[in-house]
Design an enzyme around this catalytic site. Structure first.
Site, PDB file in Angstrom:
ATOM      1  N   GLU A 109      27.518  70.584  70.000  1.00  0.00           N
ATOM      2  CA  GLU A 109      28.549  69.853  70.755  1.00  0.00           C
ATOM      3  C   GLU A 109      29.638  70.806  71.243  1.00  0.00           C
ATOM      4  O   GLU A 109      30.361  70.504  72.196  1.00  0.00           O
ATOM      5  CB  GLU A 109      29.113  68.718  69.881  1.00  0.00           C
ATOM      6  CG  GLU A 109      28.103  67.594  69.757  1.00  0.00           C
ATOM      7  CD  GLU A 109      28.141  66.821  68.450  1.00  0.00           C
ATOM      8  OE1 GLU A 109      29.161  66.911  67.728  1.00  0.00           O
ATOM      9  OE2 GLU A 109      27.151  66.146  68.148  1.00  0.00           O
ATOM     10  N   LYS A 139      32.357  65.068  62.333  1.00  0.00           N
ATOM     11  CA  LYS A 139      32.712  65.210  63.761  1.00  0.00           C
ATOM     12  C   LYS A 139      34.111  64.616  63.971  1.00  0.00           C
ATOM     13  O   LYS A 139      34.925  64.653  63.046  1.00  0.00           O
ATOM     14  CB  LYS A 139      31.635  64.589  64.644  1.00  0.00           C
ATOM     15  CG  LYS A 139      30.232  65.117  64.258  1.00  0.00           C
ATOM     16  CD  LYS A 139      29.135  64.759  65.196  1.00  0.00           C
ATOM     17  CE  LYS A 139      27.821  65.398  64.701  1.00  0.00           C
ATOM     18  NZ  LYS A 139      26.703  65.190  65.577  1.00  0.00           N
ATOM     19  N   GLU A 178      19.367  72.582  64.371  1.00  0.00           N
ATOM     20  CA  GLU A 178      19.654  71.237  64.867  1.00  0.00           C
ATOM     21  C   GLU A 178      19.111  71.099  66.288  1.00  0.00           C
ATOM     22  O   GLU A 178      19.793  71.490  67.256  1.00  0.00           O
ATOM     23  CB  GLU A 178      21.158  70.988  64.894  1.00  0.00           C
ATOM     24  CG  GLU A 178      21.820  71.098  63.534  1.00  0.00           C
ATOM     25  CD  GLU A 178      23.085  70.253  63.466  1.00  0.00           C
ATOM     26  OE1 GLU A 178      23.197  69.485  62.514  1.00  0.00           O
ATOM     27  OE2 GLU A 178      23.932  70.349  64.364  1.00  0.00           O
ATOM     28  N   ASN A 199      28.974  66.422  58.243  1.00  0.00           N
ATOM     29  CA  ASN A 199      29.826  66.743  59.391  1.00  0.00           C
ATOM     30  C   ASN A 199      30.338  65.431  59.985  1.00  0.00           C
ATOM     31  O   ASN A 199      29.584  64.717  60.643  1.00  0.00           O
ATOM     32  CB  ASN A 199      29.010  67.535  60.426  1.00  0.00           C
ATOM     33  CG  ASN A 199      29.802  67.804  61.687  1.00  0.00           C
ATOM     34  OD1 ASN A 199      31.022  67.609  61.732  1.00  0.00           O
ATOM     35  ND2 ASN A 199      29.118  68.271  62.729  1.00  0.00           N
ATOM     36  N   SER A 208      19.756  63.386  63.050  1.00  0.00           N
ATOM     37  CA  SER A 208      19.293  62.057  62.616  1.00  0.00           C
ATOM     38  C   SER A 208      18.733  62.038  61.199  1.00  0.00           C
ATOM     39  O   SER A 208      17.776  61.313  60.914  1.00  0.00           O
ATOM     40  CB  SER A 208      18.280  61.492  63.623  1.00  0.00           C
ATOM     41  OG  SER A 208      18.904  61.317  64.894  1.00  0.00           O
ATOM     42  N   HIS A 235      28.196  74.616  66.616  1.00  0.00           N
ATOM     43  CA  HIS A 235      27.566  73.300  66.739  1.00  0.00           C
ATOM     44  C   HIS A 235      27.220  73.051  68.208  1.00  0.00           C
ATOM     45  O   HIS A 235      27.967  73.443  69.106  1.00  0.00           O
ATOM     46  CB  HIS A 235      28.496  72.199  66.205  1.00  0.00           C
ATOM     47  CG  HIS A 235      27.771  70.909  66.043  1.00  0.00           C
ATOM     48  ND1 HIS A 235      27.486  70.086  67.107  1.00  0.00           N
ATOM     49  CD2 HIS A 235      27.221  70.321  64.951  1.00  0.00           C
ATOM     50  CE1 HIS A 235      26.799  69.042  66.668  1.00  0.00           C
ATOM     51  NE2 HIS A 235      26.619  69.155  65.358  1.00  0.00           N
ATOM     52  N   GLY A 291      22.126  62.525  66.784  1.00  0.00           N
ATOM     53  CA  GLY A 291      22.725  61.229  67.118  1.00  0.00           C
ATOM     54  C   GLY A 291      21.791  60.304  67.886  1.00  0.00           C
ATOM     55  O   GLY A 291      22.237  59.289  68.419  1.00  0.00           O
TER      56      GLY A 291
HETATM   57  O1  LIG Z   1      26.188  68.188  62.526  1.00  0.00           O
HETATM   58  C1  LIG Z   1      25.419  67.242  62.461  1.00  0.00           C
HETATM   59  C2  LIG Z   1      24.441  67.004  63.479  1.00  0.00           C
HETATM   60  O2  LIG Z   1      24.963  67.101  64.756  1.00  0.00           O
HETATM   61  C3  LIG Z   1      23.571  65.803  63.269  1.00  0.00           C
HETATM   62  O3  LIG Z   1      24.192  64.611  63.671  1.00  0.00           O
HETATM   63  P1  LIG Z   1      23.435  63.228  63.403  1.00  0.00           P
HETATM   64  O4  LIG Z   1      23.077  63.223  61.931  1.00  0.00           O
HETATM   65  O5  LIG Z   1      24.432  62.169  63.749  1.00  0.00           O
HETATM   66  O6  LIG Z   1      22.224  63.217  64.261  1.00  0.00           O
END
Ligand SMILES: O=C[C@H](O)COP(=O)(O)O
Length: 255
Positions: free
Chosen positions: A95, A11, A165, A9, A211, A93, A171
């Site tokens: 977010e 983002k 998640e 992803n 993460s 998600h 993140g």
């Molecule tokens: O969609 C992915 C997740 O939000 C994980 O993000 P991350 O790997 O940057 O922690």
């Protein structure tokens, strides 16, 4: 079909130049036995679909509208995403749930819209830090899964993917331990069994996200109910994403 899967992803990151840089290394390692799904920002979907065309790579969107068409400025329907070459769409998600106010019911409606148009929804669920600290993880996850089960019939449930998640792990560099994630994944699997019988429990991938990186992927993938990863930050570095995928190839028992 194996129920294992790894997804990237991006983002709201990337550029046309980064699409051209990140896709070839992934395309060269992707195998049909372990689906590797790249989810770029929507504007790059045609470019990514073209770069993925002669490989086993698959393409996903980061969101899909709950409606099929109409006066919904800025939205993209599941049918449109299919036309752009997507096989998957992330829905719910955190977010979007917490940053943009998406409710459990909206997320479930988005998953249902994907299924109506032959897109596989990757349905994200997970508790916030405050909920985690209050010991509410199991209740939050159950509520989010049950909202989906209220809109998706058992026959379609087998065409979905779930991604656990924990918001506190996204993140932050602070991934859930394999054991913590496994416990939640096992509870999700139990909910799928209750709703869709053994078939759903056997066939629906439950990914972990938060993460994930090259250094912790193999230990997460070694857990019996962790079927892959939804990778954010690390997916923007080709070598990291390739290493995570290779950890999957090496750890999972693939068909
Ligand atoms: O969609 C992915 C997740 O939000 C994980 O993000 P991350 O790997 O940057 O922690």
């Amino acid at each position: 079909m194996s129920r294992k899967l790894i997804a990237a992803n991006w983002k709201m990151n990337g550029s046309l130049a980064q699409c051209r840089e990140l896709l070839p290394p992934l395309a060269s390692v992707a195998r049909d036995s372990l689906p590797l799904v790249v989810c770029p920002p929507a504007c790059y979907l045609p470019t990514v679909a073209a770069l993925a065309a002669d490989s086993a790579l698959q393409v996903g969107a980061q969101d899909a509208a709950q409606h099929d068409a109409g006066a919904y400025t800025g939205e993209m329907s599941a049918a449109m995403l299919r036309e752009l070459g997507c096989q998957y769409a992330i829905v719910g998600h955190s977010e979007r749930r917490h940053g943009l106010g998406e409710t459990d019911d909206m997320v479930a409606a988005k998953a249902a819209a994907c299924l109506r148009h032959g897109l596989t929804p990757i349905i994200c669920i997970g508790e916030t830090q405050a909920q985690y600290e209050a010991g509410q993880t199991a209740d939050v996850v159950e509520r989010q899964v049950k909202a989906v089960l209220a809109r998706v019939v058992a026959e379609d449930l087998v065409k979905t993917v779930f991604a656990y998640e924990p918001v506190w792990a996204i993140g932050t560099g602070l991934a859930a331990t394999p054991e913590q994630a496994q416990a939640v994944h096992a509870s999700i699997r139990a909910l799928l069994t209750q709703a869709g019988g053994g078939e759903a429990a056997k066939r629906v991938p439950v990914l972990y996200g938060g993460s994930v990186k090259a250094g912790n992927a193999a230990s997460l993938f070694a857990m019996p109910d962790i079927d892959g990863a939804l990778v954010g930050g690390a997916s923007l570095v080709a070598a990291e994403m390739v290493a995570i995928y290779q950890a999957g190839l090496n750890t999972f028992q693939l068909d």
